[in-house]
Scaffold this active site. Structure first.
Site, PDB file in Angstrom:
ATOM      1  N   LEU A  19      30.586  41.918  40.105  1.00  0.00           N
ATOM      2  CA  LEU A  19      31.011  43.173  39.488  1.00  0.00           C
ATOM      3  C   LEU A  19      32.289  43.018  38.648  1.00  0.00           C
ATOM      4  O   LEU A  19      33.328  42.600  39.160  1.00  0.00           O
ATOM      5  CB  LEU A  19      31.248  44.227  40.589  1.00  0.00           C
ATOM      6  CG  LEU A  19      31.618  45.628  40.094  1.00  0.00           C
ATOM      7  CD1 LEU A  19      30.486  46.240  39.298  1.00  0.00           C
ATOM      8  CD2 LEU A  19      32.000  46.523  41.263  1.00  0.00           C
ATOM      9  N   ASP A  20      32.211  43.377  37.365  1.00  0.00           N
ATOM     10  CA  ASP A  20      33.368  43.418  36.459  1.00  0.00           C
ATOM     11  C   ASP A  20      34.044  42.062  36.283  1.00  0.00           C
ATOM     12  O   ASP A  20      35.233  41.990  35.945  1.00  0.00           O
ATOM     13  CB  ASP A  20      34.406  44.451  36.945  1.00  0.00           C
ATOM     14  CG  ASP A  20      33.836  45.859  37.001  1.00  0.00           C
ATOM     15  OD1 ASP A  20      32.889  46.129  36.246  1.00  0.00           O
ATOM     16  OD2 ASP A  20      34.324  46.672  37.794  1.00  0.00           O
ATOM     17  N   GLN A  21      33.285  40.982  36.501  1.00  0.00           N
ATOM     18  CA  GLN A  21      33.863  39.646  36.408  1.00  0.00           C
ATOM     19  C   GLN A  21      33.277  38.839  35.254  1.00  0.00           C
ATOM     20  O   GLN A  21      33.631  37.675  35.079  1.00  0.00           O
ATOM     21  CB  GLN A  21      33.635  38.872  37.719  1.00  0.00           C
ATOM     22  CG  GLN A  21      34.249  39.523  38.940  1.00  0.00           C
ATOM     23  CD  GLN A  21      35.762  39.572  38.887  1.00  0.00           C
ATOM     24  OE1 GLN A  21      36.395  38.655  38.388  1.00  0.00           O
ATOM     25  NE2 GLN A  21      36.339  40.671  39.361  1.00  0.00           N
TER      26      GLN A  21
END
Lengths: 286, 286, 286, 286
Positions: free
Chosen positions: C229-231
């Site tokens: 997530l969001d990486q």
């Protein structure tokens, strides 16, 4: 600045097929290692612009041989070209008046070795910064400018620039309008910082002009000096937000921060041969 | 916008001691709860500007009583003043031509209830966006403008604005120059977005002018329309970075993003009574 | 976008002398007219990246022949490469939830033909924008997502994407976390806009996190989606200034303007093959 | 800074009706001329913040009498408050290490009288800038810091700060982590510039962390120092755009320009009593 020595080839020529192939083929044939490359084709003028940074150690010969071997290609493509050597720092003569912000900023960067330049001397129409400049081990010349002595004063400035073997003259809020002769003798070699977002607010007291007009941003412009006041090729610009509560004095204060930042960026582009003048505009390979 | 109902008092008057005390004392005496307050004293003109947002429910009376009770103070200090009610949305008539970016942006914000406005109608000199506007349930009026019919066309625009009980007219890249009469009849009520960083590049094709001059940033300006082209009081401005590789078409494309953002911000300031016109300048209490 | 048809060659390979010479020599030998060229050498990984835009009409053959003739050079230098054709618009499937700002912004640009894309369909977990999307003549698919139906829902999304022959999926504030399988099946093909300046404020309610920390700027990040997530690799970011007077709701409102601008820029870079993913980072040839 | 002498009243207290009325009524009753006024009501904590600049000459008494007369109002409203005098410049002790950019920038502003401060001394863990500082007529103290002498070194720093009658300590890229005791003894009096956009990249080598993550903007944060590393209340932040071609060394170089600008702005807010700390956040009345 990386510490590795680089040769920088920058050129412009009429656009046609095969320019990049010829230049990169030439460099590859001598094992030249390109560390940075930029191109631009101007649609209006059908002119092509190029900048190549080559690792000096990757070539089996020096800069003179590089120039000799490249010359036939340059001739074939009708190039305006130059090759510079990062090991030969450009010599920057700084002209100041009584405001310190650009001078401190430039000498801070010089002290940190952040800009690839030598400063052979500083010239001023006031004595204000003699001590500060001399503390850095840099010669300081006081050349007073009065309404009556301008031709002599600018002749003296030109003489000091020649004696210092200057490559570029930086007007770091010099506040004097150079003579047309001086401007014309050093095209693309005199860099000014103007305290407005040109073409708005040409001439004197631009922050006061901005205050009267009620703009919501003010700016600064780094440009090459030509004989037409504030009309030379623009190298860099930036702006800062203001509002109704800011007096002209506030604008002057905020403006300084933009002026020094824009001048430093513009000068860096010039020192790294990132700027190619084209008519009254510039190509800047950032 | 907070959902709580607010009254907004905005005023200007000759500066002197005691204005804030009188206004805040008045409000406090009626238990008025101030949610936002801004002041500005203009040094040049010795004029004072003020904006107060008051929670409507904190007062024991309505807006008419508030106006009645405040009137003596306003008279004493010779105030230009108004009190608006957040529950009474301003009515915004949007004028467009064939470009969609500002229209989509404004209707997106209207749809999200992000701007405190009603849109009673959209007027255009082309049929292009009839379907798009009508899909939103907003009436669309086609008022063709030709070199020959301008007086009649602008009379029609004014008539539609009156019929719509419009508070403000927004020229969302309308591309037509309104008649001086129209401009003079609605001072401070017509908002335009000009596609340059004024005062640079007044008039037609500013992006092409910017390309010719070789500037490194382009901008947009939201201003009130006056009978002098692009000379009205500036409400908001912003800029975006470009470089030598950008064609005039690229500037047009980049510029759209600035135009719609600047127009939306300027319009919001107007809708929330954050803008006070002062001569040819504005005080904007953001 | 210029209207002239272009082929875009983008590649990466181990860095060595002669890559540019080989590629530009090849193109010149077929009279290929280069309209834009960018290079990058990554010092850490010793990998070289390149993008060339070639005027399609300047070559005596089509894109298939171009690929065939270029393949031996690509093999010699061990290139990861692709050649795309501006005449073949990429097919962008947009996923939305209930917020309109990114959807309006993308469809405005699509309507203006500002982004070189087709939009074969829009998928949403709500019915909110069916009418708006269908007014544009674009099919709209409602795929509800509940805590219980996620595998089925994402299988349906993947099926619709395949049926639409989608090239890229854009999460335009979709507000749902895709399944790891979906993310892994389309590496570098799913673009998200996250409403913070990553790596700050990962996960839910980033504006509230920003408000609690008291930051003075908030931002948005356009990135490729990975199963973490969001990486994923960041394509574009920007920020906007806030202050102590802004509530979390204000941040949400300001943030929208940054979100849509950053998503539109990131998507444009992707559509024009300006982005090359390199590990968990990107090279973006703007 | 205007040259007119000002008293600045800044305060916070529980929010209720009548605070502004009481304060402005008090000032008006003594003919106090307010030149700048700002308010903020924090919705979460129901706390009210206020700053008033009063023209000193407009009052018929001095600052001590002003404080005495105001004290009953302050008590009634349970205010945290202070009144400062622009004629009493704050005394700023600057701590530096080996990097020059913030030091040059601050001393340039001091030399131009742009910041309303005295600099009683500069403290450094290296001798590097002794000559530069002493040229300005400012005492320079060398306090070496080693892994073994930290308690003694920070005791020495505290002693020099007391002897200098310092009001605020500025860590101008000091590169040392102060002891918790020192931090706790001077809450809201130690200002640091951290070279990242906090809360991203806490701790050492933030530019290298930024390079690894592949962000597209880097930043700097001016904050008050607390005993938790890089977690104190944020005063000011800003960012600058970078791209894939920038090495960690480039980020360090670009970052300097943001660091010095952000530190100078944050320090100015502090010197003009524009900052009120509220929990771990700040109200900054710019």
């Amino acid at each position: 600045m990386s510490s590795s020595r680089r040769y920088t080839l920058s050129l412009s020529c009429p656009d046609r097929v095969g320019i990049v192939a010829a230049v990169s083929g030439f460099l590859a044939s001598h094992q030249g290692w390109i560390t940075e490359a930029n191109h631009h084709a101007d649609a209006d003028s059908q002119r092509f612009f190029m900048r190549q940074e080559i690792l000096a150690d990757s070539l089996p010969f020096g800069i003179e041989a590089l120039r000799d071997k490249f010359a036939p290609i340059a001739a074939e493509f009708k190039m305006d070209w130059r090759i510079s050597d990062s090991a030969r720092k450009k010599r920057v003569v700084i002209l100041v008046s009584k405001q310190e912000h650009c001078l401190y900023d430039l000498l801070s960067r010089w002290h940190a070795d952040e800009l690839n330049m030598d400063v052979p001397c500083v010239i001023s129409n006031h004595e204000t910064f003699r001590g500060f400049v001399e503390w850095h081990g840099i010669p300081f010349h006081h050349v007073p400018v009065t309404p009556d002595n301008k031709p002599a004063a600018y002749a003296k400035v030109a003489e000091l620039f020649r004696e210092a073997e200057g490559d570029v003259m930086v007007l770091a809020r010099y506040m004097q309008i150079l003579s047309p002769e001086l401007c014309e003798n050093y095209p693309g070699q005199i860099i000014n910082i103007h305290h407005s977002f040109l073409p708005s607010f040409v001439g004197a007291k631009p922050y006061h002009q901005a205050h009267v007009r009620g703009v919501k941003l003010i700016g600064a412009t780094c440009h090459y000096v030509t004989s037409e006041l504030d009309q030379g090729p623009i190298v860099e610009q930036d702006v800062i937000r203001i509002d109704h509560s800011d007096s002209p004095d506030d604008l002057v204060r905020y403006g300084k921060d933009i002026e020094k930042a824009v001048l430093a960026r513009g000068l860096r582009y010039h020192l790294e041969d990132r700027v190619i003048v084209h008519g009254n505009k510039t190509v800047v390979f950032r």
